[in-house]
Design a protein around this motif. Structure first.
Motif, PDB file in Angstrom:
ATOM      1  N   THR A 115      45.071   4.123  66.590  1.00  0.00           N
ATOM      2  CA  THR A 115      46.200   3.001  66.410  1.00  0.00           C
ATOM      3  C   THR A 115      47.280   3.444  65.164  1.00  0.00           C
ATOM      4  O   THR A 115      48.151   2.454  64.979  1.00  0.00           O
ATOM      5  CB  THR A 115      45.587   1.684  66.356  1.00  0.00           C
ATOM      6  N   HIS A 116      47.268   4.573  64.685  1.00  0.00           N
ATOM      7  CA  HIS A 116      47.991   4.982  63.544  1.00  0.00           C
ATOM      8  C   HIS A 116      47.737   3.863  62.313  1.00  0.00           C
ATOM      9  O   HIS A 116      49.039   3.303  61.866  1.00  0.00           O
ATOM     10  CB  HIS A 116      49.227   4.898  63.950  1.00  0.00           C
ATOM     11  N   PRO A 117      46.603   3.350  62.125  1.00  0.00           N
ATOM     12  CA  PRO A 117      46.635   2.601  61.022  1.00  0.00           C
ATOM     13  C   PRO A 117      46.807   3.291  59.547  1.00  0.00           C
ATOM     14  O   PRO A 117      46.756   4.567  59.317  1.00  0.00           O
ATOM     15  CB  PRO A 117      45.103   2.284  60.984  1.00  0.00           C
ATOM     16  N   ILE A 118      46.544   2.560  58.391  1.00  0.00           N
ATOM     17  CA  ILE A 118      46.631   3.175  57.174  1.00  0.00           C
ATOM     18  C   ILE A 118      44.855   3.242  56.936  1.00  0.00           C
ATOM     19  O   ILE A 118      44.239   2.302  56.726  1.00  0.00           O
ATOM     20  CB  ILE A 118      47.115   2.270  55.979  1.00  0.00           C
ATOM     21  N   LEU A 119      44.506   4.536  57.325  1.00  0.00           N
ATOM     22  CA  LEU A 119      42.954   4.711  57.111  1.00  0.00           C
ATOM     23  C   LEU A 119      42.285   4.016  55.931  1.00  0.00           C
ATOM     24  O   LEU A 119      41.172   3.381  56.253  1.00  0.00           O
ATOM     25  CB  LEU A 119      42.674   6.113  57.262  1.00  0.00           C
ATOM     26  N   PRO A 120      42.804   4.187  54.688  1.00  0.00           N
ATOM     27  CA  PRO A 120      41.987   3.577  53.565  1.00  0.00           C
ATOM     28  C   PRO A 120      41.862   2.142  53.578  1.00  0.00           C
ATOM     29  O   PRO A 120      40.841   1.530  52.998  1.00  0.00           O
ATOM     30  CB  PRO A 120      42.840   4.045  52.339  1.00  0.00           C
ATOM     31  N   ASN A 121      42.624   1.418  54.624  1.00  0.00           N
ATOM     32  CA  ASN A 121      42.700   0.030  54.607  1.00  0.00           C
ATOM     33  C   ASN A 121      41.753  -0.488  55.765  1.00  0.00           C
ATOM     34  O   ASN A 121      41.444  -1.662  56.059  1.00  0.00           O
ATOM     35  CB  ASN A 121      44.064  -0.704  54.998  1.00  0.00           C
ATOM     36  N   CYS A 122      40.964   0.682  56.477  1.00  0.00           N
ATOM     37  CA  CYS A 122      40.056   0.296  57.508  1.00  0.00           C
ATOM     38  C   CYS A 122      38.614   0.036  56.916  1.00  0.00           C
ATOM     39  O   CYS A 122      38.335   0.657  56.209  1.00  0.00           O
ATOM     40  CB  CYS A 122      40.066   1.362  58.748  1.00  0.00           C
ATOM     41  N   ARG A 123      38.000  -0.855  57.557  1.00  0.00           N
ATOM     42  CA  ARG A 123      36.327  -0.858  57.262  1.00  0.00           C
ATOM     43  C   ARG A 123      35.854   0.265  57.803  1.00  0.00           C
ATOM     44  O   ARG A 123      36.307   1.012  58.561  1.00  0.00           O
ATOM     45  CB  ARG A 123      35.794  -2.041  57.656  1.00  0.00           C
ATOM     46  N   ASP A 124      34.473   0.708  57.273  1.00  0.00           N
ATOM     47  CA  ASP A 124      33.952   1.981  57.655  1.00  0.00           C
ATOM     48  C   ASP A 124      33.720   2.136  59.173  1.00  0.00           C
ATOM     49  O   ASP A 124      34.133   3.019  59.846  1.00  0.00           O
ATOM     50  CB  ASP A 124      32.487   1.897  56.863  1.00  0.00           C
ATOM     51  N   GLU A 125      33.384   1.080  59.856  1.00  0.00           N
ATOM     52  CA  GLU A 125      33.458   1.267  61.375  1.00  0.00           C
ATOM     53  C   GLU A 125      34.579   1.426  62.117  1.00  0.00           C
ATOM     54  O   GLU A 125      34.847   2.056  62.963  1.00  0.00           O
ATOM     55  CB  GLU A 125      32.533  -0.045  61.726  1.00  0.00           C
TER      56      GLU A 125
END
Length: 299
Positions: free
Chosen positions: A193-203
């Motif tokens: 989804t093109h997120p900011i990866l560091p803002n994602c939870r581990d899962e």
């Protein structure tokens, strides 16, 4: 070139860099093999992309692909002289004609990093955020959404999608399949989804990478092993996630030369960005690495 004060000012700065010899010195150094020029695009016009290819060809450079780069990293290919590596992010619809077709016709290798949700649905989340901002709907801007937890970003975009319809702006699955059949086009991962990866939870991080890789395999029938971090944001956790998914190399957006030393960090490979809509003079300065060294804090 769009008539913007920023672009006009940047044009004269770039011309000054060319006049005093900075570009010529950087070009000569690159041709001697001290580093590879790692260049990336987003959504260039056909004219812009063709100009850059012609400029490199006219000045004695040669193009390499990511497969060559992997051979250089593992020592089965010597460090080249005057090499240029091209990549493009996001899989914009115009990339099909302006980038992929031009690269194929000119026999130039390029890797296109795609976020699979945009290819499936036709649009990017940040386009919805920008449209909502323009319409004054009261949601966070795309810039602000890059700084919130990923779940919050997704919730906001879900609400915006209920109110806004956008024309398709990404390539289709069939177009990805078409260009991937060419030996000159390599498809790479760019999350789901093109997120900011560091803002994602581990899962969330694991799913962003695994879904992206799985969907691309379903479309083009080969496993991708190259990744570019969305927005250039990553950390140790993101590197570990790529290694876990058996990726071989990862690209950042650090505007630096791809030197022999930088190849030691194969999941943090630098790239120099081309600015669409900028002058030819500015992008020449960008391509050879002069621009970011001298103007990063200003522009």
């Amino acid at each position: 070139m769009k008539f913007k004060f920023r672009n006009v000012l940047a044009y004269f700065v770039a011309q000054f860099f060319i006049l005093i010899g900075l570009v010529n010195r950087a070009k000569k150094k690159a041709l001697k093999g001290d580093f590879i020029l790692s260049i990336y695009f987003h959504n260039p016009s056909k004219k812009e992309f063709e100009f850059i290819i012609k400029w490199f060809n006219r000045n004695g450079f040669k193009f390499i692909g990511v497969d060559d780069l992997k051979k250089i990293i593992n020592g089965s290919m010597s460090f080249p002289k005057g090499a240029v590596l091209l990549t493009a992010d996001d899989g914009w619809a115009s990339n099909y004609e302006n980038v992929a077709e031009v690269a194929i016709n000119n026999k130039i290798p390029i890797t296109i990093f795609i976020p699979t949700e945009a290819i499936e649905t036709g649009n990017y989340w940040f386009s919805y955020a920008k449209k909502a901002k323009k319409l004054g709907l009261g949601y966070l801007s795309s810039k602000m959404l890059k700084n919130v937890p990923n779940a919050e970003r997704m919730a906001v975009i879900t609400e915006i999608k209920k109110q806004i319809k956008l024309p398709r702006e990404a390539m289709t699955v069939s177009q990805i399949q078409s260009i991937a059949a060419s030996p000159w086009i390599n498809i790479g991962g760019h999350s789901h989804t093109h997120p900011i990866l560091p803002n994602c939870r581990d899962e969330e991080l694991e799913l962003e990478i695994s879904i992206n890789r799985r969907n691309i395999f379903t479309w083009i029938n080969y496993q991708i092993d190259t990744f570019a971090y969305p927005n250039g944001d990553y950390g140790v956790r993101e590197i570990n996630a790529l290694e876990k998914e058996n990726f071989e190399i990862g690209f950042s957006n650090k505007p630096e030369y791809l030197s022999a030393q930088s190849l030691n960090s194969k999941f943090e490979l630098p790239r120099i960005g081309i600015l669409e809509g900028a002058s030819k003079a500015e992008n020449i300065c960008r391509m050879v690495g002069v621009w970011h060294k001298n103007t990063l804090k200003v522009f």
